[in-house]
Design an enzyme around this catalytic site. Structure first.
Site, PDB file in Angstrom:
ATOM      1  N   LYS A  51     -21.546  68.588  -1.374  1.00 24.92           N
ATOM      2  CA  LYS A  51     -20.670  69.750  -1.165  1.00 24.92           C
ATOM      3  C   LYS A  51     -21.136  70.939  -2.005  1.00 24.92           C
ATOM      4  CE  LYS A  51     -16.771  67.178   0.555  1.00 24.92           C
ATOM      5  NZ  LYS A  51     -15.875  66.123   0.094  1.00 24.92           N
TER       6      LYS A  51
ATOM      7  N   LYS B  70     -24.772  64.990  15.563  1.00 20.90           N
ATOM      8  CA  LYS B  70     -23.563  64.243  15.235  1.00 20.90           C
ATOM      9  C   LYS B  70     -22.321  65.073  15.592  1.00 20.90           C
ATOM     10  CE  LYS B  70     -20.853  62.636  11.388  1.00 20.90           C
ATOM     11  NZ  LYS B  70     -20.673  62.178  10.057  1.00 20.90           N
TER      12      LYS B  70
ATOM     13  N   LYS C 248     -16.623  68.524  13.333  1.00 25.32           N
ATOM     14  CA  LYS C 248     -15.933  69.804  13.516  1.00 25.32           C
ATOM     15  C   LYS C 248     -16.707  70.951  12.876  1.00 25.32           C
ATOM     16  CE  LYS C 248     -12.698  69.739   9.694  1.00 25.32           C
ATOM     17  NZ  LYS C 248     -13.025  68.487   9.022  1.00 25.32           N
TER      18      LYS C 248
HETATM   19  P1  AMP Z   1     -14.778  63.320   8.781  1.00 22.44           P
HETATM   20  O1  AMP Z   1     -13.454  63.996   8.901  1.00 22.44           O
HETATM   21  O2  AMP Z   1     -15.895  64.018   9.480  1.00 22.44           O
HETATM   22  O3  AMP Z   1     -15.107  62.898   7.372  1.00 22.44           O
HETATM   23  O4  AMP Z   1     -14.612  61.947   9.590  1.00 22.44           O
HETATM   24  C1  AMP Z   1     -13.718  60.919   9.220  1.00 22.44           C
HETATM   25  C2  AMP Z   1     -14.289  59.594   9.661  1.00 22.44           C
HETATM   26  O5  AMP Z   1     -14.511  59.617  11.096  1.00 22.44           O
HETATM   27  C3  AMP Z   1     -15.679  59.299   9.049  1.00 22.44           C
HETATM   28  O6  AMP Z   1     -15.616  58.541   7.875  1.00 22.44           O
HETATM   29  C4  AMP Z   1     -16.366  58.513  10.134  1.00 22.44           C
HETATM   30  O7  AMP Z   1     -16.105  57.137  10.003  1.00 22.44           O
HETATM   31  C5  AMP Z   1     -15.734  58.991  11.434  1.00 22.44           C
HETATM   32  N1  AMP Z   1     -16.612  59.947  12.166  1.00 22.44           N
HETATM   33  C6  AMP Z   1     -16.529  61.298  12.176  1.00 22.44           C
HETATM   34  N2  AMP Z   1     -17.461  61.849  12.983  1.00 22.44           N
HETATM   35  C7  AMP Z   1     -18.164  60.813  13.506  1.00 22.44           C
HETATM   36  C8  AMP Z   1     -19.261  60.708  14.432  1.00 22.44           C
HETATM   37  N3  AMP Z   1     -19.804  61.779  15.006  1.00 22.44           N
HETATM   38  N4  AMP Z   1     -19.721  59.487  14.705  1.00 22.44           N
HETATM   39  C9  AMP Z   1     -19.164  58.380  14.156  1.00 22.44           C
HETATM   40  N5  AMP Z   1     -18.133  58.410  13.304  1.00 22.44           N
HETATM   41  C10 AMP Z   1     -17.628  59.594  12.968  1.00 22.44           C
END
Ligand code: AMP
Ligand code: TRP
Length: 323
Positions: free
Chosen positions: A110, A189, A192
């Protein structure tokens, strides 16, 4: 076996979140005692807008319930309904070396992205360890990016127990989601922060529009196509059954099918998943009292456990009290 996981309400949830995390959570509810919480104390490090944090927090609850979280089986609650967790965070901070937090890779990432760190962001692994340890959790299902945080929680349980020569805190085990990386509209990937998501809860029309905008190569309808390496196919196979998947792969290889048709097939399986969930979500959203009552019951149970563990922690550490 007690299973615990936290979900940050930091933005609208998308198909990557569902396939990468939520789906596994929903499967675990049938086998174990589950504590799933909406990690709003954590999100306060990034979302500092009252209305938005409230809305996003509620949205996570609605999303999980709409997708099949059974409140009869799972304790679903807001992290901030369990203030005990912040007290344990402080206590853990007194037995944890600063060097451990200096090594946190998600913090370093970060900083590398130019975020100005608050103390909250720095202390995040302490809060996350407290989240886990305060329920004497056995198993913590998470994505690979969170593994280091779980290992830190294991270390911190040891630091506390060794310092106060007790066995009060239980060492948790991670359960890694095996889900593959879910690709987004541009093939990167789905995330958001890349603006390439398929949100879980948008109108049917907008969801379809997003799917129709997936980037592809410029092969013509007639040309045979390679299903591997195509995001449409990658998403399709995560949602459809094995037979349907094999059939679509065959149509790719045979030629005569345009990407538009593959997108339509994908839009259909997405709608099969999200259509009924969208209806359930609308019903739930129209009944806020019911949702509050689900979150309240989850919090009551979670707090019961948290109070016992915190009281053992205070006792072991010699923190005097007169209540
Ligand atoms: P984030 O809010 O991006 O940290 O996502 C929360 C959780 O969702 C992560 O710890 C991942 O397990 C899952 N996740 C988010 N984006 C993806 C993706 N594109 N592919 C697989 N898992 C995802
Ligand atoms: N840090 C996790 C994430 O960003 C969310 C989280 C907070 C969590 N506390 C937790 C996950 C405790 C598991 C256990 O995804």
């Amino acid at each position: 076996m007690r299973v615990l996981s936290g979900i940050q309400p930091s933005g609208k949830l998308h198909l990557g979140n569902y396939l990468g995390a939520m789906k596994q959570h929903l499967e675990l509810q049938h086998e174990h005692e589950c504590f799933f919480f909406i990690a709003n104390y954590h999100t306060l490090t990034t979302v500092q807008d009252r209305e938005r944090l409230l809305e996003l927090s509620r949205d996570v609850a609605l999303d999980y319930l709409a997708l099949g979280l059974d409140p009869g089986k799972v304790n679903l609650f807001y992290q901030s309904d369990i203030p005990e967790v912040t007290e344990l965070t402080w206590i853990l901070s007194t037995v944890t070396g600063k060097g451990l937090l200096d090594r946190a890779t998600s913090y370093k990432d970060k900083i590398a992205r130019g975020i100005t760190p608050s103390m909250g962001l720095y202390s995040y692994p302490l809060l996350m360890a407290a989240d886990i340890l305060i329920y004497r959790s056995d198993l913590v299902p998470v994505g690979k990016d969170q593994l280091q945080h779980i290992e830190m929680a294991q270390d911190m349980a040891g630091y506390f127990n060794n310092t106060f020569r007790c066995e009060v805190l239980k060492r948790p085990e991670p359960k890694l989601n095996e889900a593959p990386v879910v690709p987004g509209l541009d093939g990167q990937k789905m995330s958001k922060s890349y603006g390439n998501t398929i949100p879980l809860f948008d109108t049917a029309k907008n969801t379809r529009k997003r799917i129709m905008s997936i980037k592809t190569d410029s092969r013509t309808v007639e040309e045979p196509k390679d299903p591997d390496g195509c995001s449409i196919f990658a998403l399709y196979r995560l949602l459809a059954g094995p037979n349907e998947t094999a059939e679509l792969a065959e149509r790719y290889r045979a030629g005569g099918m345009g990407y538009g048709d593959a997108k339509k097939a994908l839009a259909e399986v997405v709608e099969q998943l999200l259509g009924p969930a969208r209806e359930r979500r609308e019903e739930l959203a129209a009944d806020p009292a019911q949702v509050d009552s689900i979150l309240h019951s989850g919090a009551v149970r979670a707090r019961e456990v948290a109070r016992v563990v915190l009281s053992d922690v205070r006792e072991a550490a010699g923190l005097a009290g007169t209540f």
